[in-house]
Design an enzyme around this catalytic site. Structure first.
Site, PDB file in Angstrom:
ATOM      1  N   CYS A 190       0.807  -1.234   0.000  1.00  0.00           N
ATOM      2  CA  CYS A 190       0.000   0.000   0.000  1.00  0.00           C
ATOM      3  C   CYS A 190       0.830   1.269   0.000  1.00  0.00           C
ATOM      4  CB  CYS A 190      -1.032   0.002   1.117  1.00  0.00           C
ATOM      5  SG  CYS A 190      -0.420  -0.424   2.737  1.00  0.00           S
TER       6      CYS A 190
ATOM      7  N   HIS B 166      -3.166   2.242   6.310  1.00  0.00           N
ATOM      8  CA  HIS B 166      -3.804   2.568   5.049  1.00  0.00           C
ATOM      9  C   HIS B 166      -3.267   3.904   4.563  1.00  0.00           C
ATOM     10  CE1 HIS B 166      -6.538   2.509   1.849  1.00  0.00           C
ATOM     11  NE2 HIS B 166      -7.306   3.488   2.282  1.00  0.00           N
TER      12      HIS B 166
END
Lengths: 332, 294
Positions: free
Chosen positions: A87, A161
Site C-alpha cells: 500500500c 492505510h
C-alpha cells in the site's frame, strides 16, 4: 524462503520512500515527513506533487461520491489496492503517475500498458510488476529471514492505510485504493494554491483520528530540495555577478532581497540548506544500506567470537534471567 | 496463534475418590476428567459429573495447571484402578478411579494426562486478556449445581505462587517414600516449561549498553568487518550499527524466525535443540567456547 511473488512490509520512512522512488527510475523527487499540518511549512516545500496521509485502517462510513473511473481514464491514473503490503508503494505511485513529471522507463511503461485498464486490473498490474516488487522488497531484511507476517501481527502491529491527495488538471482529488474510484474534493482556480485547499480536508481527518487516538503520518512528495535550492543559488550567483539586483525566486519567506547584502545572506542561507540536504541524504542512505544488508552472518560470527574469547557467558546469563518478552517491531 | 475458543485436549471417564481420614472413599457418580486449553493458552484440569441432564454444567473442579504444577499418576501401593492428580503440596492432591472400559489403557491415559497438564502455549497479549478471561469466567458461571470456584485471575495468581514455591523447593529430601520418580517427573516438566517460554529477543540481549563496551576490543572489528556492508566498516560505523533501529529490527525478525521454527539451530551447524534465543546462545557457547569442560 518466501514465495517469490510476495510483497514484504517496508518501513514508512521518508528515507525509504525517497530511495524507493529513485530506484523505480524517477529522478529529482524526494519525500518529507510532516509532523504537523503547518501551512507555512507546506508552502515552503513547493513544488509539492502530492500528499500522502497514512493511518491505521479501520472501517469508516464514507458516503462521498466517487468518480466513475471509466470517465477519467486517460487523465487520472487510479488503481485499486490489491496487495496489502504494497500500500505504501501504491500511494506513492498514485502521486507519481498523476503528477505530470518525468517517470523513467519502468513507470512510463506501466502507465502506458495499463492506461485502458479498470482500477482493479491496474492494481493487479502493479502487484505483478516484478521490477517494482523487487525494489519494494529490497527495503526489508533480505533472505533468508523473511518475516512470517502472521506471527508478526501482534496486538499493536498496525495495518496501515494510505490515501493520496493530488491536484490533477484543475481539480483536487483524494485517491484511496480501497474505494471504487477517485473522490473529487474541489475545483482549483489558476490562482489557487492546492495545498491550502487540501489542508482542511486533511485537518478534519486528523481531528477525527486524534479523538480515537489513531496514529497517523503525513508525507509530502516533493521536488528534490537540493535541486530547488541549487537552482535558486545559481540564479543569485549569476545576477550578482552581472551586477543586477535580483529578487529571490519563490522562496518560502516573504519579501525579496533588494540589495547585494541581502543577496549575500540569501546565498549563505541557501548553501546551508543545501548542506543540510546533503547530510540528510547521507543519513538516509546509511540507514537504507543497513536495511538491505543481511546481518545474520555478522551476528552469528560475533557471538562465535565472543564464545571463543570466553565473553559469551554474561550474555547467556542475562538472557536466562530475562522475563519473556514480546518482540516489538518498528514497522508500520 | 490463538484458537477461537476452548480446545479440549483430552477426556477420560473417571470418578472421584475423597480422602476420609486415612482412607479413600469412592464417589459413585459417573464423571469425566477433561483437560482443556483455554482461549488464553492456559491449561485447565476439570472434573464434572457425566449427567444426562444439563450436559454443559459447570465442572465441579476446574484448576489451571502450569507446567510443573502437577502430574497424573497411579496411586502408589494401590491395586485398584485408582489415580491421583499429584501436586507438590500434598493437600492439593485429587484422587480418581478410572471408569474407562479397558484397564489396560489406564497407564497410557495417565501419561497423556500428565503431558497435557504440563503443556503450555503462551498466547500473545496474555496479560491484556487476563481481564477478559475473568469476565468470561463470570459469564460462564451457570448456576446448575451452585458450585463456587475462584475466579480465573485469582487462580492464576495462586498457581503461579505455588509454582514458584515448587521451584524453590526442588531440593526435596532423597528417599521420600513414593517420591523419587515423581520428583523426577516434576523436574522434567519444569524443564520443559522453561524451554517453552519465549524468552527475550536478541535485540534485548544485545542491547547497546551491553555491546558498546565489548566493541572497544579492536580485534572484533578486524574479524567481523567482512560481514559488514561495504562503506560501513569503520569503528564508528560499527558503533552506529548496534545503536540503530534497523539492526534492532533485524534482531527481532531473526528472533521470531528462530522461535517459529523458520530458522533452525542446525542451519548454524549447532547440535543443540531448542528454538529460543537462549538455546541459540547456549548452542554457540557449547560449540565454540574454549573453556575446559569439567
Amino acid at each position: 524462503m518466501s514465495g517469490s511473488d510476495a510483497w514484504t512490509t517496508i518501513e514508512s520512512d521518508p528515507g525509504v520512500f525517497t530511495e524507493l522512488i529513485e530506484e523505480m527510475g524517477v529522478q529529482g523527487v524526494q519525500v518529507e515527513e510532516l509532523y504537523a499540518l503547518d501551512e507555512e511549512l507546506l508552502m515552503s516545500l513547493r513544488p509539492v506533487y502530492g500528499l500522502i496521509f497514512l493511518f491505521k485502517w479501520r472501517q469508516e462510513t464514507d458516503n462521498r461520491p466517487t468518480l466513475n473511473p471509466e470517465d477519467t481514464l486517460g487523465h487520472i491514473f487510479f488503481a485499486q489496492q490489491v496487495i496489502p503490503n504494497a500500500c505504501a508503494t501504491q500511494a506513492i505511485l498514485a502521486i507519481l503517475l498523476n503528477a505530470g513529471i518525468k517517470l523513467g522507463s519502468t513507470l512510463s511503461e506501466l502507465k502506458d500498458f495499463t492506461s485502458a485498464f479498470p482500477p482493479d486490473l491496474k492494481g493487479m498490474a502493479i502487484g505483478n510488476s516484478e521490477q517494482i516488487r523487487r525494489v519494494h522488497n529490497s527495503f526489508s531484511p533480505p533472505q533468508p529471514i523473511v518475516p512470517d507476517e502472521a506471527k508478526l501481527a501482534e496486538k499493536d502491529d498496525e495495518v496501515y492505510h494510505f490515501i493520496s491527495y493530488i491536484p490533477i488538471a484543475g481539480s483536487l482529488y483524494e485517491l484511496d485504493g480501497l474505494k471504487p474510484g477517485p473522490i473529487k474534493l474541489c475545483d482549483l482556480d489558476a490562482k489557487d494554491e492546492w495545498l491550502l485547499k487540501a489542508a482542511p480536508h486533511i485537518q478534519s481527518r486528523i481531528e477525527r483520528y486524534a479523538q480515537s487516538e489513531i496514529r497517523f503520518n503525513l508525507m509530502a512528495v516533493i521536488q528534490n530540495r537540493k535541486q530547488v535550492y541549487s537552482q535558486q543559488l545559481a540564479k543569485l550567483q549569476q545576477s550578482s555577478q552581472s551586477g543586477e539586483v535580483h529578487q529571490p525566486m519563490d522562496t518560502d519567506l516573504a519579501g525579496g532581497a533588494a540589495s547585494p547584502a541581502d543577496a549575500d545572506s540569501e546565498m549563505g542561507r541557501l548553501m546551508e540548506l543545501i548542506q543540510q540536504e546533503d547530510d540528510k541524504f547521507r543519513q538516509w542512505h546509511e540507514e537504507n544500506v543497513r536495511r538491505k544488508h543481511n546481518y545474520i552472518p555478522f551476528v552469528f560470527n560475533f557471538l562465535k567470537l565472543l564464545a571463543e574469547k570466553g565473553r559469551l557467558q554474561p550474555l547467556i546469563d542475562q538472557a536466562a534471567a530475562s522475563k519473556p518478552a514480546s518482540f516489538s517491531h518498528q514497522e508500520k | 496463534m490463538q484458537s477461537n475458543g476452548v480446545q479440549v485436549l483430552q477426556e477420560v471417564r473417571a470418578g472421584r475418590l475423597f480422602k476420609d481420614a486415612s482412607t479413600l472413599r469412592a464417589d459413585s457418580r459417573k464423571g469425566l476428567i477433561r483437560v482443556i486449553e483455554r482461549e488464553d493458552g492456559l491449561i485447565s484440569f476439570q472434573w464434572k459429573e457425566r449427567a444426562t441432564v444439563q450436559p454443559d454444567c459447570d465442572p465441579e473442579t476446574d484448576i489451571i495447571t502450569f507446567p510443573g504444577d502437577a502430574i497424573f499418576i497411579k496411586i502408589p501401593n494401590s491395586s485398584t484402578r485408582s489415580f491421583m492428580l499429584k501436586f507438590v503440596e500434598a493437600d492439593r492432591d485429587l484422587f480418581f478411579w478410572m471408569q474407562e472400559p479397558r484397564a489396560e489403557d489406564d497407564a497410557i491415559r495417565a501419561e497423556q494426562l500428565s503431558a497435557n497438564i504440563n503443556s503450555y502455549s503462551p498466547g500473545e497479549g496474555q496479560e491484556e486478556e487476563a481481564m477478559d478471561t475473568a469476565d468470561q469466567a463470570q459469564i460462564a458461571e451457570a448456576s446448575c449445581t451452585g458450585a463456587t470456584r475462584a475466579s480465573a485471575e485469582e487462580q492464576a495468581g495462586v498457581q503461579a505462587a505455588q509454582l514458584a514455591a515448587a521451584l524453590r523447593s526442588i531440593g526435596m529430601p532423597a528417599g521420600m517414600e513414593q517420591g523419587e520418580s515423581d520428583v523426577a517427573q516434576l523436574l522434567s516438566a519444569m524443564q520443559q516449561r522453561r524451554q517453552q517460554l519465549p524468552g527475550p529477543s536478541l535485540s534485548e540481549v544485545l542491547k547497546p549498553e551491553v555491546l558498546l563496551p565489548i566493541l572497544q576490543d579492536p580485534t572484533i572489528l578486524q574479524i567481523l568487518a567482512e560481514h559488514l556492508p561495504e562503506g560501513q566498516r569503520t569503528q564508528q560505523d560499527l558503533e552506529n550499527l548496534v545503536t540503530s533501529a534497523q539492526f534492532r529490527h533485524q534482531l527481532d525478525v531473526f528472533s521470531s524466525a528462530l522461535r517459529s521454527g523458520q530458522l533452525d539451530l542446525s542451519h548454524f551447524g549447532l547440535d543443540s535443540q531448542g528454538s529460543s534465543v537462549l538455546d541459540f546462545l547456549i548452542g554457540i557457547q557449547e560449540r565454540f567456547s574454549q573453556a575446559d569442560k569439567q
